[in-house]
Design a protein around this motif. Structure first.
Motif, short mmCIF file in Angstrom:
data_model
loop_
_atom_site.label_atom_id
_atom_site.label_comp_id
_atom_site.label_asym_id
_atom_site.label_seq_id
_atom_site.Cartn_x
_atom_site.Cartn_y
_atom_site.Cartn_z
N THR A 16 1.05 -1.32 0.19
CA THR A 16 -0.01 -0.03 -0.02
C THR A 16 0.79 1.23 0.13
OG1 THR A 16 -1.66 -1.18 1.06
CG2 THR A 16 -1.64 1.15 1.35
N LYS A 17 1.94 1.13 0.76
CA LYS A 17 2.77 2.36 0.97
C LYS A 17 3.65 2.78 -0.40
CE LYS A 17 5.43 2.85 4.55
NZ LYS A 17 5.42 4.52 4.44
N LEU A 18 3.85 1.46 -1.15
CA LEU A 18 4.84 1.80 -2.03
C LEU A 18 3.88 2.07 -3.45
CD1 LEU A 18 6.74 -1.83 -1.91
CD2 LEU A 18 7.75 0.47 -2.09
N VAL A 19 2.68 2.11 -3.44
CA VAL A 19 1.60 2.27 -4.53
C VAL A 19 0.95 3.63 -4.38
CG1 VAL A 19 -0.84 1.93 -5.33
CG2 VAL A 19 0.91 -0.15 -4.90
N LEU A 20 0.97 4.14 -2.92
CA LEU A 20 0.45 5.58 -2.71
C LEU A 20 0.93 6.56 -3.30
CD1 LEU A 20 -1.96 6.09 -0.84
CD2 LEU A 20 -0.25 6.51 1.23
N ASN A 21 2.43 6.75 -3.28
CA ASN A 21 2.93 8.02 -3.82
C ASN A 21 2.65 8.03 -5.39
OD1 ASN A 21 4.01 8.87 -1.66
ND2 ASN A 21 6.05 7.84 -1.83
N SER A 22 2.61 6.82 -6.10
CA SER A 22 2.35 7.07 -7.49
C SER A 22 1.04 7.52 -7.80
CB SER A 22 2.81 5.78 -8.37
OG SER A 22 1.82 4.97 -8.52
N MET A 23 0.03 6.91 -6.90
CA MET A 23 -1.40 7.08 -7.11
C MET A 23 -1.65 8.56 -6.79
SD MET A 23 -4.15 4.39 -5.24
CE MET A 23 -4.40 2.73 -6.10
N ILE A 24 -0.98 9.10 -5.99
CA ILE A 24 -1.26 10.56 -5.57
C ILE A 24 -0.69 11.48 -6.70
CG2 ILE A 24 -0.49 12.56 -3.92
CD1 ILE A 24 -0.50 10.37 -1.58
N SER A 25 0.66 11.13 -7.21
CA SER A 25 1.15 11.82 -7.96
C SER A 25 0.19 11.82 -9.55
CB SER A 25 2.61 11.49 -8.32
OG SER A 25 2.84 10.23 -8.40
#
Ligand SMILES: NC(=O)c1ccc[n+]([C@@H]2O[C@H](COP(=O)([O-])OP(=O)(O)OC[C@H]3O[C@@H](n4cnc5c(N)ncnc54)[C@H](OP(=O)(O)O)[C@@H]3O)[C@@H](O)[C@H]2O)c1
Length: 262
Positions: free
Chosen positions: A119-128
């Motif tokens: 989840t943490k690894l996916v989160l940044n790319s989802m937000i950007s």
């Protein structure tokens, strides 16, 4: 969902496999992760008849390097992840007083730490990329404790604490969080459950065998994700224990204390 990128963990059997089939029907680009490569390859070749894009990545979610490889491969091929479904998990069939502490650590490494790492690894790319959705398959025992499942129930309760907190943190970043709590569903969950020494239970429990059909569960999960529900319970009579635990806990305490076998 056509051409949306959907990453699903734990697809080699059960609920994850059934969910993957439904998103393939919708024409999503699928990224499928599990440890069993043979099962992944068979599923991918079946799904390629429904959707053109299926990427399989052999992944043990308890292994940090595997989690990093899964997310980086997905981003390098598709550039984004629109929907992450954290489904992979293992259950437990053993009394607390008999269970080795390492078994508790294994359950937490998979059900909790593996899930939050991806989840943490996916989160940044989802937000950007402007937003997305993250679903997690918890359980009704993420809402109440149950005998023979102390480690499993604790791992699912932990997911509620994490994802409720995360939902609040990303509420202004176009990220939706959906927590799904199934009851008894007809899968290999009890067969694959760990026992007091970490060995497999290897038995189909009566309750699991008599549970909801996995196809029905998967279709209710997809419906809840599409509706961007914050939390949903997908269960038969087990649903009543959630209600009792919340509103008449005295009855819940008595009922679960009567459970003396798995
Ligand atoms: N069935 C139920 O009654 C029920 C009820 C409530 C909640 N759930 C939850 O639903 C989810 C799916 O379970 P299921 O019922 O479909 O059971 P299942 O048939 O045993 O499937 C579990 C899946 O998780 C994967 N998995 C397990 N450990 C993994 C690891 N370390 N890394 C990657 N993948 C892993 C397995 O694949 P590999 O072995 O190939 O890695 C398998 O595909 C779980 O989170 C479970 O807790 C199930």
């Amino acid at each position: 969902m056509k051409d949306k990128v959907v990453l699903i963990t734990g697809v080699s059997s059960g609920i994850g496999k059934a969910i993957a089939q439904l998103y393939a029907d919708k024409g999503a680009h699928l990224v499928l992760a599990s440890r069993n490569l043979d099962a992944l390859e068979k599923l991918a070749s079946a799904l390629k008849e429904k959707t053109s894009e299926v990427l399989i990545v052999q992944t043990d979610i308890a292994n940090s390097d595997d989690c990093k490889k899964l997310v980086s491969e997905t981003i390098s091929i598709y550039g984004r992840i629109d929907l992450l479904i954290n489904n992979a998990g293992i259950s437990q069939r053993s009394l607390t007083m008999d269970t080795n502490i390492d078994v508790y650590k294994t359950i937490m490494d998979i059900n909790y730490f593996g899930t939050i790492e991806i989840t943490k690894l996916v989160l940044n790319s989802m937000i950007s990329n402007g937003g997305g959705q993250i679903a997690v398959i918890s359980s009704v025992v993420g809402k109440f404790g149950f005998p023979f499942r102390s480690g499993y129930s604790a791992s699912k309760h932990a997911l509620h604490g994490f994802f409720d907190s995360l939902r609040a943190e990303v509420s202004d970043k176009h990220i939706d969080i959906t927590i799904i709590c199934p009851g008894r569903i007809q899968t290999n969950i009890s067969v694959n459950a760990v026992t007091k020494d970490g060995s497999k239970h290897n038995k189909m429990d009566k309750g699991t065998a008599e549970g909801m059909a996995v196809e029905k569960c998967a279709s209710l999960i997809v419906k809840a994700i599409t509706a961007k529900k914050k939390e949903v319970i997908i269960a038969g009579n087990e649903k009543k224990l959630v209600w009792l635990r919340k509103f008449i806990p005295g009855i819940y305490y008595k009922l679960v204390a009567r459970v003396k076998s798995v």
